[in-house]
Design a protein around this motif. Structure first.
Motif, PDB file in Angstrom:
ATOM      1  N   THR A  47       1.213  -1.336  -0.259  1.00  0.00           N
ATOM      2  CA  THR A  47       0.228  -0.396   0.110  1.00  0.00           C
ATOM      3  C   THR A  47       0.438   1.152  -0.063  1.00  0.00           C
ATOM      4  N   PRO A  48       0.966   2.867  -0.191  1.00  0.00           N
ATOM      5  CA  PRO A  48       1.475   3.174  -0.470  1.00  0.00           C
ATOM      6  C   PRO A  48       1.885   4.067   0.868  1.00  0.00           C
ATOM      7  N   ILE A  49       0.634   3.848   2.018  1.00  0.00           N
ATOM      8  CA  ILE A  49       1.495   3.994   3.439  1.00  0.00           C
ATOM      9  C   ILE A  49       2.804   2.739   4.182  1.00  0.00           C
ATOM     10  N   GLU A  50       2.122   0.931   3.549  1.00  0.00           N
ATOM     11  CA  GLU A  50       3.968   0.738   3.477  1.00  0.00           C
ATOM     12  C   GLU A  50       4.406   0.834   2.552  1.00  0.00           C
ATOM     13  N   LEU A  51       4.646   1.631   1.534  1.00  0.00           N
ATOM     14  CA  LEU A  51       6.066   2.043   1.072  1.00  0.00           C
ATOM     15  C   LEU A  51       6.741   3.270   2.233  1.00  0.00           C
ATOM     16  N   ALA A  52       5.722   4.190   2.169  1.00  0.00           N
ATOM     17  CA  ALA A  52       6.422   4.993   2.934  1.00  0.00           C
ATOM     18  C   ALA A  52       7.284   4.729   3.940  1.00  0.00           C
ATOM     19  N   ALA A  53       6.440   3.929   4.786  1.00  0.00           N
ATOM     20  CA  ALA A  53       7.496   3.795   5.853  1.00  0.00           C
ATOM     21  C   ALA A  53       8.574   2.684   5.775  1.00  0.00           C
ATOM     22  N   ALA A  54       8.284   1.606   4.185  1.00  0.00           N
ATOM     23  CA  ALA A  54      10.060   1.789   3.970  1.00  0.00           C
ATOM     24  C   ALA A  54      10.353   2.575   3.504  1.00  0.00           C
ATOM     25  N   ILE A  55      10.403   3.531   3.460  1.00  0.00           N
ATOM     26  CA  ILE A  55      11.434   4.690   2.754  1.00  0.00           C
ATOM     27  C   ILE A  55      12.504   5.558   3.814  1.00  0.00           C
ATOM     28  N   LYS A  56      10.840   5.662   4.911  1.00  0.00           N
ATOM     29  CA  LYS A  56      11.123   6.831   5.532  1.00  0.00           C
ATOM     30  C   LYS A  56      12.536   6.208   6.148  1.00  0.00           C
ATOM     31  N   PRO A  57      13.152   5.502   6.541  1.00  0.00           N
ATOM     32  CA  PRO A  57      14.620   5.678   7.237  1.00  0.00           C
ATOM     33  C   PRO A  57      15.675   6.706   6.414  1.00  0.00           C
ATOM     34  N   LEU A  58      15.934   6.013   5.024  1.00  0.00           N
ATOM     35  CA  LEU A  58      16.100   6.490   4.049  1.00  0.00           C
ATOM     36  C   LEU A  58      16.222   7.953   3.943  1.00  0.00           C
ATOM     37  N   PHE A  59      14.860   8.721   4.688  1.00  0.00           N
ATOM     38  CA  PHE A  59      14.976  10.207   4.824  1.00  0.00           C
ATOM     39  C   PHE A  59      14.729  10.418   5.834  1.00  0.00           C
ATOM     40  N   PRO A  60      15.746  10.595   6.512  1.00  0.00           N
ATOM     41  CA  PRO A  60      15.175  11.220   8.033  1.00  0.00           C
ATOM     42  C   PRO A  60      14.729  12.571   7.835  1.00  0.00           C
ATOM     43  N   ALA A  61      13.738  13.451   9.309  1.00  0.00           N
ATOM     44  CA  ALA A  61      13.238  14.438   9.203  1.00  0.00           C
ATOM     45  C   ALA A  61      14.822  15.280   8.989  1.00  0.00           C
ATOM     46  N   GLY A  62      14.389  16.892   8.141  1.00  0.00           N
ATOM     47  CA  GLY A  62      15.247  17.805   8.591  1.00  0.00           C
ATOM     48  C   GLY A  62      16.756  17.144   7.824  1.00  0.00           C
ATOM     49  N   GLY A  63      17.163  16.065   6.722  1.00  0.00           N
ATOM     50  CA  GLY A  63      18.114  15.559   5.542  1.00  0.00           C
ATOM     51  C   GLY A  63      17.967  16.228   4.921  1.00  0.00           C
ATOM     52  N   GLY A  64      17.113  17.526   4.683  1.00  0.00           N
ATOM     53  CA  GLY A  64      17.481  18.142   3.038  1.00  0.00           C
ATOM     54  C   GLY A  64      17.929  19.679   3.385  1.00  0.00           C
TER      55      GLY A  64
END
Length: 86
Positions: A47-64
């Motif tokens: 699901t889109p929510i599962e995809l978002a959870a899978a990529i979340k560790p790769l793009f930590p908050a504030g990383g940009g």
């Protein structure tokens, strides 16, 4: 419910341009297949929510956010040019 009564999804049925542009399929597939290296069956089962959870560790908050000058100077001292890291 019989499948004859189901209404097809607009993205799968070639719905309007506005409806298919609502979800960023190109970006989702690039992340799923390219970055996560998922097999097609695994990607399309998510699901889109599962995809978002899978990529979340790769793009930590504030990383940009860009480095400040003091942080940059500290890193230059810690990892100088020509050192063991480059």
């Amino acid at each position: 419910m019989r499948s004859a009564f189901r209404k097809p999804l607009s993205a799968a049925a070639g719905g309007s341009a506005q409806a298919s542009a609502a979800f960023p399929w190109d970006q989702a597939m690039a992340l799923g297949f390219g970055l996560l290296r998922l097999e097609p069956r695994a990607f399309w089962a998510m699901t889109p929510i599962e995809l978002a959870a899978a990529i979340k560790p790769l793009f930590p908050a504030g990383g940009g956010e860009p480095l400040g000058r003091s942080e940059f100077d500290r890193m230059m001292q810690q990892f100088p040019d020509g050192g063991p890291y480059g």
